[in-house]
Design a protein around this motif. Sequence first.
Motif, PDB file in Angstrom:
ATOM      1  N   ARG A  71       0.079  -7.172   1.344  1.00 42.70           N
ATOM      2  CA  ARG A  71       0.239  -6.979   2.749  1.00 42.70           C
ATOM      3  C   ARG A  71       0.530  -8.565   3.386  1.00 42.70           C
ATOM      4  NH1 ARG A  71      -2.687  -1.764   1.952  1.00 42.70           N
ATOM      5  NH2 ARG A  71      -2.185  -1.776  -0.278  1.00 42.70           N
TER       6      ARG A  71
ATOM      7  N   THR B 175      -5.220   1.308   6.096  1.00 44.67           N
ATOM      8  CA  THR B 175      -3.384   1.074   6.979  1.00 44.67           C
ATOM      9  C   THR B 175      -4.049   1.432   8.407  1.00 44.67           C
ATOM     10  OG1 THR B 175      -0.870   1.811   7.025  1.00 44.67           O
ATOM     11  CG2 THR B 175      -2.098   3.382   6.463  1.00 44.67           C
TER      12      THR B 175
ATOM     13  N   SER C 196      -1.646   5.694  -1.203  1.00 45.35           N
ATOM     14  CA  SER C 196      -1.014   5.055  -0.595  1.00 45.35           C
ATOM     15  C   SER C 196      -0.347   5.440   0.689  1.00 45.35           C
ATOM     16  CB  SER C 196       0.087   4.905  -1.148  1.00 45.35           C
ATOM     17  OG  SER C 196      -0.057   4.571  -3.194  1.00 45.35           O
TER      18      SER C 196
ATOM     19  N   SER D 114       1.790   5.010   4.308  1.00 44.17           N
ATOM     20  CA  SER D 114       1.698   3.446   5.081  1.00 44.17           C
ATOM     21  C   SER D 114       2.104   4.239   6.884  1.00 44.17           C
ATOM     22  CB  SER D 114       3.313   3.431   4.292  1.00 44.17           C
ATOM     23  OG  SER D 114       3.434   2.642   5.829  1.00 44.17           O
TER      24      SER D 114
ATOM     25  N   SER E 197       6.123   1.928   1.914  1.00 44.02           N
ATOM     26  CA  SER E 197       5.982   1.222   3.456  1.00 44.02           C
ATOM     27  C   SER E 197       7.361   1.227   4.574  1.00 44.02           C
ATOM     28  CB  SER E 197       5.955   0.002   2.974  1.00 44.02           C
ATOM     29  OG  SER E 197       5.661  -1.362   3.526  1.00 44.02           O
TER      30      SER E 197
ATOM     31  N   ASN F 150       5.986  -4.000  -0.336  1.00 45.54           N
ATOM     32  CA  ASN F 150       4.861  -3.723   1.619  1.00 45.54           C
ATOM     33  C   ASN F 150       6.185  -5.043   2.002  1.00 45.54           C
ATOM     34  OD1 ASN F 150       3.313  -5.955   3.294  1.00 45.54           O
ATOM     35  ND2 ASN F 150       3.056  -3.905   3.213  1.00 45.54           N
ATOM     36  N   TRP F 151       6.457  -4.224   3.315  1.00 49.04           N
ATOM     37  CA  TRP F 151       7.497  -4.191   4.341  1.00 49.04           C
ATOM     38  C   TRP F 151       7.160  -5.209   5.163  1.00 49.04           C
ATOM     39  CZ3 TRP F 151      12.655  -0.759   3.992  1.00 49.04           C
ATOM     40  CH2 TRP F 151      13.483  -1.400   4.085  1.00 49.04           C
TER      41      TRP F 151
END
Lengths: 256, 462
Positions: free
Chosen positions: B232, B319, B361, B363, B413, B458-459
């Motif tokens: 991250r 998140t 998961s 986001s 993401s 992960n962007w």
Amino acid sequence: MTNHFKAWKFALLSMAASLALAGCHHNKPINTTGLGIDNAPAAMGPAPTATLTADPLAIDLGQSVVLNWRTTNATSVVIDGIGPVPVNGTQTVSPANSTNFHLLARGDGGSVEANIRVTVRVPTVPTTTAEETSTTADMGSEQVFHQNVQDIFFDYDSSDLRPDAQTNALAAARYLASHPAIRVLIGGFCDDRGSAEYNITLGENRANAARQALISAGVAPGRLRVVSYGKERQFCTEETESCWQQNRRAQFNIDK
Amino acid sequence: MMPGTFRSISTRLATRVSQPALKSLLAAALFLCAAPMLHAQDWFHLETSTGADRIRIAVADFKPQSADPNTATCKRAFDTTLFADLNVAGIFDMVSKSQLPQVTPGVPAEMNLQQWAAPPATAAMVAFGNLSVQSGRIIVNGFLDDAKNTQFPQIFAKQYSEEASEDQARQIAHRFADEIIARLGGGITGIAETKIYYVKQTGENKEIWEMDYDGANQHAITHLGATSISPRVSPDNSRIAFSSLSRDGFQIRMYSLLLNRIVNFPTAPGANISPAWAPSGSQLAFSSSRSGRAEIWVSDPDGHVAHKITSFGRDASPTWNPKTGSQIAWISGRTGLPQLYVMDSDGSGVQRMTDGGYASSPSWSPNGQFLAFAWDRKYGPGAPGGQDIYIMEIATKRWIQLTHDIGRCDFPSWSPDGRHLVFSNNPDGHADHWRIMSMLADGTQKRALTGSGTDMPNWSWK
């Protein structure tokens, strides 16, 4: 005399050394000129007799043993490591090592010896030399470990112990009780379905369930270490139920 | 009020999406909704009724203006990247290269806009320019013209100069594309200069890797020789938090992209996983079982002043709401199978978002309104369906399924513009075949960015 006393007191590491010293004293010639006022010729009077017993004959380190001696026709009695003693008497001793107690009784008619060996059971001393020779014996082999401490398998998305797991845990605890030197690494594993991150928490719960089972069966918590691998280590990689079952486990290993 | 709910999702997410090919996909998504339904026709109608069609843009091949042997290589990389960037942005109707006029205008003086505004190109906008390589430097002059404004057509002109390399040609194309999107996107910022961090399997190990948002320029960041997961990146792109398997189990690790090395982060007992940055960059949320059970903890970015904000166990994958920084969504198995939850960042106001299945998961979208997550709604041995990517509007808990029948999907993401999602996909069920894909946030324009053995994208935040 002094030398022997020191050896008896300090020679913790080597039983053999202690025995060698005792043997040395045993063969020491009698110095009749050193007996002071009682300087009578050796042939006069009846020959002395002496008996020396110990109860018990074998002890654990730290326990004590009662020495008991009886003599007749003796004028002086000496026990190596203790010194001059009455002609008849008892003495409680707590030797640090297996020891040969050697009694010498002198009288007008000569001298006589009596011996008794007290065995002291000493636990493994944590020195490098001792460890090298005793590792295999105390830790057991990997193979025997895995035969006795078997991995625990879990149901799908569950960290509850199944009945077969309880049986495994009891057998494992028995083996660990007889091998107190072994520390155990408990790995938690999951099959590869579901989330990688969440499965780490599931693996942790499985390993902790196995840990708790061993603690309940009497294994000290300090001997157990838990690591969750989640689904990052797979025992079997096919997408079948039998394969998934292989991966849902708490695995025991010797923690080195 | 159901129609209103969906209107808000559709207008924000699927702005300007009007391709008829969408119709069946969106209809399928709607039919799968558990909530009271809308007509697919309403949905489609909403798409076209926004009144903002995609802008039709032509991208001319740039004119080579040097004899340097590197020119051709750089030009090819530049042209390909620029076209792809504008195409992927999802706000343009791209004029096919085969429909372009047979000319290559390098400067405004050479541009005849009538040619480009006429059929078959029928372009509303034209991007063009020239490229040269001189003494080891690449120089690009880029222009954007409004084909319908004959008097003052030029929207902007930009010059770029970098060291001559294929990679730099791609980076210049990204910057030029982002400039065009900034001018024409109606407030959307381009993402062509953003990065994606991910996990790359290398033999037994997993390392953290970085690539451009389009899958180019893939390279390793860490060389730890360990199993490292869940990268991250920090909001300022200076650090990557991740989790790495050590002798003591999973521990949070921190990598500095400025120092190019691991920096200190304290270890703790138990499993320490799934770090997440607060938008301020001043806090880190993560899951830790240091107190016995896996709970969500919050610390400063150096791992200090850690405090626990959940208390029921089996909590992971936090998140932050990147808009407010005051809420955290996460996954909890407190009632059985893992579900999606939302709470305030102090642990209060816990709200369950999913009503079953197996969720993972999450986001949080940059505008704060949506959660993207992976969900297997019929989870269990032998159950139908699979693990797909969904987005949920937080205010209403209404959701849309974005992936269908492409195998298991995980780890969505959001792109910083909130219009794209990157995610991992396993097309054939083989554990080593995870790859990274991207799509628009309405589920269209799916494309693979990487090959097998890649996961957990992960962007970057910008």
